[in-house]
Write a protein that holds these residues in place. Structure first.
Motif, PDB file in Angstrom:
ATOM      1  N   TYR A 135       0.831  -1.198   0.000  1.00 30.05           N
ATOM      2  CA  TYR A 135       0.000   0.000   0.000  1.00 30.05           C
ATOM      3  C   TYR A 135       0.870   1.254   0.000  1.00 30.05           C
ATOM      4  O   TYR A 135       0.522   2.270  -0.606  1.00 30.05           O
ATOM      5  CB  TYR A 135      -0.934   0.015   1.219  1.00 30.05           C
ATOM      6  N   ASN A 183      -2.232  -0.959  -4.131  1.00 31.99           N
ATOM      7  CA  ASN A 183      -3.421  -1.177  -3.307  1.00 31.99           C
ATOM      8  C   ASN A 183      -4.251  -2.333  -3.843  1.00 31.99           C
ATOM      9  O   ASN A 183      -4.051  -2.816  -4.961  1.00 31.99           O
ATOM     10  CB  ASN A 183      -4.267   0.090  -3.265  1.00 31.99           C
ATOM     11  N   ALA A 203      -5.105   3.680  -7.945  1.00 30.51           N
ATOM     12  CA  ALA A 203      -4.771   3.589  -6.522  1.00 30.51           C
ATOM     13  C   ALA A 203      -4.333   4.954  -6.006  1.00 30.51           C
ATOM     14  O   ALA A 203      -3.515   5.630  -6.632  1.00 30.51           O
ATOM     15  CB  ALA A 203      -3.671   2.561  -6.303  1.00 30.51           C
ATOM     16  N   ASP A 207      -9.587   1.949   0.202  1.00 33.71           N
ATOM     17  CA  ASP A 207     -10.195   1.112  -0.831  1.00 33.71           C
ATOM     18  C   ASP A 207     -11.463   1.748  -1.386  1.00 33.71           C
ATOM     19  O   ASP A 207     -11.712   1.698  -2.600  1.00 33.71           O
ATOM     20  CB  ASP A 207     -10.508  -0.275  -0.259  1.00 33.71           C
TER      21      ASP A 207
END
Length: 579
Positions: A81, A86, A105, A289
């Motif tokens: 991350y 991600n 991401a 997310d």
């Protein structure tokens, strides 16, 4: 053979990386309950095996298996991350082949971590020796010399930034104290949190019993896992193996397979970001997310809009061929700028024909842009708020705000920094104690306990107002209640000069200035008087002057007194006496 029959068939560290279309985002817990558990073992049980590399290898193998099976997935997820890999990159979106499927991401994890690293360690740590009446100046100078030499040789300022980055990302960081080969010089290096762990005893204070560094090396021949174990006295190098959780084998015939390190304790120190060992943004991964999905779906909608289905009502008019028959139109070219249509005739229910006007249009859907933007902004605001990370792009985060206003905006971050700073200071002191044991063994310091006089001083790297700092220094200087050393330390953010260096420069400047002679040695230009001086004042029987000094002589005497007072003031200033 691997001990764990449930271990992944491929044993590389990146086997825990998800594959394309393999992740169902925002769907249940990310990690199991053992993903962040501290490893412990009974101290008596460890004492029975610590000097037997084969028996110790059995214990170490079990802990490596637990770390690899339960903890590595979490650590690698946090690390990916940070670099922008991600879960959106591996999302099982279920989209049709002909639909847009963008994977965008966000880099909020890197933003938060880099902000924390710069805020905490943008200004280097100062290691201040607190004088003890029982210690001599020689003791202080010796300790300062070996610490300064170590910091410069190991690039300590950068090392702290690497450690803080690991803490921010994974919630834990590991450093190894070691001695460079063929020298007596100690060094320090950061270990990747995915490759290291420490095992403690069951005491509430958690004393380190041993540390493990296991790492994967893939060369042109056979990829292998290497395992090094560090106890309070020895470093044990086990034979490389093909699986991280294989039974460890020790070869006593191998050179340096069992060696002393002379640090007096386990030379691997674990730093923790908080009591839960969580990263700075670990709790906000769901928000990350959701933000990624929102931005990606916005991009998908825009792309699908550009590739919308063309609906044609009517008939193409391509004329007739040489035989008078209508030309058959080819497939529609979406890149063509022109399209010739004619009305179509459709038979109706009364036996006649209904004319349908020709029309060509794209089949699209309405995009709720305002609602979408509000949703994305809410997610972004929550990410900043719940991680106590200032949004410097916010229009309310003014660059010309006062120091007090900026302090309030950074108040949340500062609360976390204060707690994390205390935890980091524990690790620093353990590092210094290890070094103190080693330096004492070499005879470089009189006692290892001298290290206890050192205090790490942290200086947050905040936006500063030079004028405000200088003004505060001047005000404190005028009170006369603060030493010159204190004032120099306050002014250091403006001047960039260390107080010790400032003192050295002042001493050099004083040596280069002409010295002022003491009274009685002044030249004639200052109006020297003596018993034979014809200009000496005469006194009557009461001691009063009968012929006062001419005005010019009085002025010279006043100049002489002013020079003397200034010389005394300069001397005090050079000796650090303040005002």
């Amino acid at each position: 053979m691997a001990n764990d029959t449930n271990a992944p068939s491929t044993m590389q560290p990146w086997s825990f990386y998800p594959k394309n279309a393999d992740v169902k985002m925002l769907n249940g817990p990310r990690f199991d309950q053992d993903a962040n558990r501290t490893f412990k073992i009974d101290a008596n049980k460890f004492a029975q095996v610590k000097d037997d590399p084969d028996a110790l290898g059995d214990v170490v193998s079990r802990f490596i298996n637990r770390h690899y099976t339960h903890q590595l997935k979490r650590i690698l997820a946090m690390q990916r991350y940070y670099i922008g890999a991600n879960d959106i990159k591996f999302w099982n979106s279920g989209k049709a082949i002909n639909r847009a499927d963008n994977r965008i991401a966000n880099e909020m994890p890197k933003y938060i971590t880099n902000m924390r690293v710069g805020y905490t360690f943008g200004n280097p740590i100062r290691f201040q020796y607190n004088d003890d009446s029982s210690q001599t100046d020689t003791d202080r100078d010796t300790v300062n010399e070996v610490v300064d030499d170590f910091d410069k040789r190991t690039n300590e300022a950068y090392h702290e930034k690497v450690m803080k980055k690991n803490l921010s990302v994974t919630g834990r960081a590991y450093e190894l104290n070691y001695v460079n080969k063929d020298t007596n010089d100690p060094y320090v290096m950061a270990l990747d949190p995915s490759e290291a762990f420490v095992v403690y005893d069951t005491d509430p204070e958690q004393h380190s019993l041993f540390a493990v560094h296991y790492y994967y090396v893939e060369d042109d021949e056979t990829p292998l896992w290497y395992v090094d174990v560090y106890t309070a006295d020895h470093i044990i190098h086990y034979q490389p193996t093909g699986y991280p959780n294989s039974q460890l084998a020790f070869d006593p015939q191998q050179k340096d397979s069992f060696e002393e390190h002379y640090f007096g304790a386990v030379p691997v120190t674990e730093y923790v970001n908080n009591d839960e060992r969580l990263g700075d943004w670990e709790g906000e991964m769901d928000n990350f997310d959701a933000y990624d999905k929102a931005i990606s779906e916005m991009a998908n909608s825009e792309e699908d809009f550009s590739n919308a289905t063309l609906v044609i009502s009517g008939e193409f008019d391509f004329g007739t061929d040489e035989n008078g028959k209508p030309k058959v139109h080819p497939d529609v070219d979406s890149l063509s700028r022109y399209m010739w249509l004619k009305p179509a005739q459709v038979q109706n229910g009364t036996g006649g024909n209904t004319v349908v006007p020709p029309k060509a249009e794209y089949l699209t859907k309405e995009l709720p842009i305002d609602a979408w933007n509000a949703y994305v902004k809410t997610l972004s605001d929550n990410m900043h708020k719940f991680t106590n990370s200032p949004n410097v792009a916010d229009e309310n985060f003014a660059s010309n705000a006062s120091g007090v206003a900026m302090s309030y905006k950074l108040w949340g971050s500062d609360q976390e920094r204060a707690t994390q700073q205390e935890l980091y200071a524990r690790g620093l002191m353990r590092r210094l104690r290890l070094l103190g044991n080693y330096w004492y063994t070499l005879g470089k310091i009189k006692s290892a306990d001298l290290i206890e006089n050192i205090t790490p001083i942290f200086t947050p790297n905040l936006p500063k107002n030079d004028s405000e700092i200088v003004g505060n220094v001047q005000k404190l200087s005028q009170t006369g209640d603060f030493s010159q050393q204190t004032l120099w330390e306050m002014a250091q953010p403006v001047t960039g000069i260390d107080p010790d260096e400032e003192q050295s420069r002042m001493d050099a400047q004083a040596d280069s200035e002409p010295k002022v002679t003491m009274p009685g040695d002044y030249p004639d230009s200052f109006g020297k008087t003596s018993e034979t001086d014809s200009t000496a004042p005469e006194q009557d029987s009461n001691g009063d002057e009968t012929n006062p000094e001419p005005t010019g002589v009085q002025s010279v005497e006043q100049d002489k007194q002013a020079v003397i007072l200034q010389a005394i003031a300069n001397q005090r200033k050079q000796q650090g006496g303040g005002n």
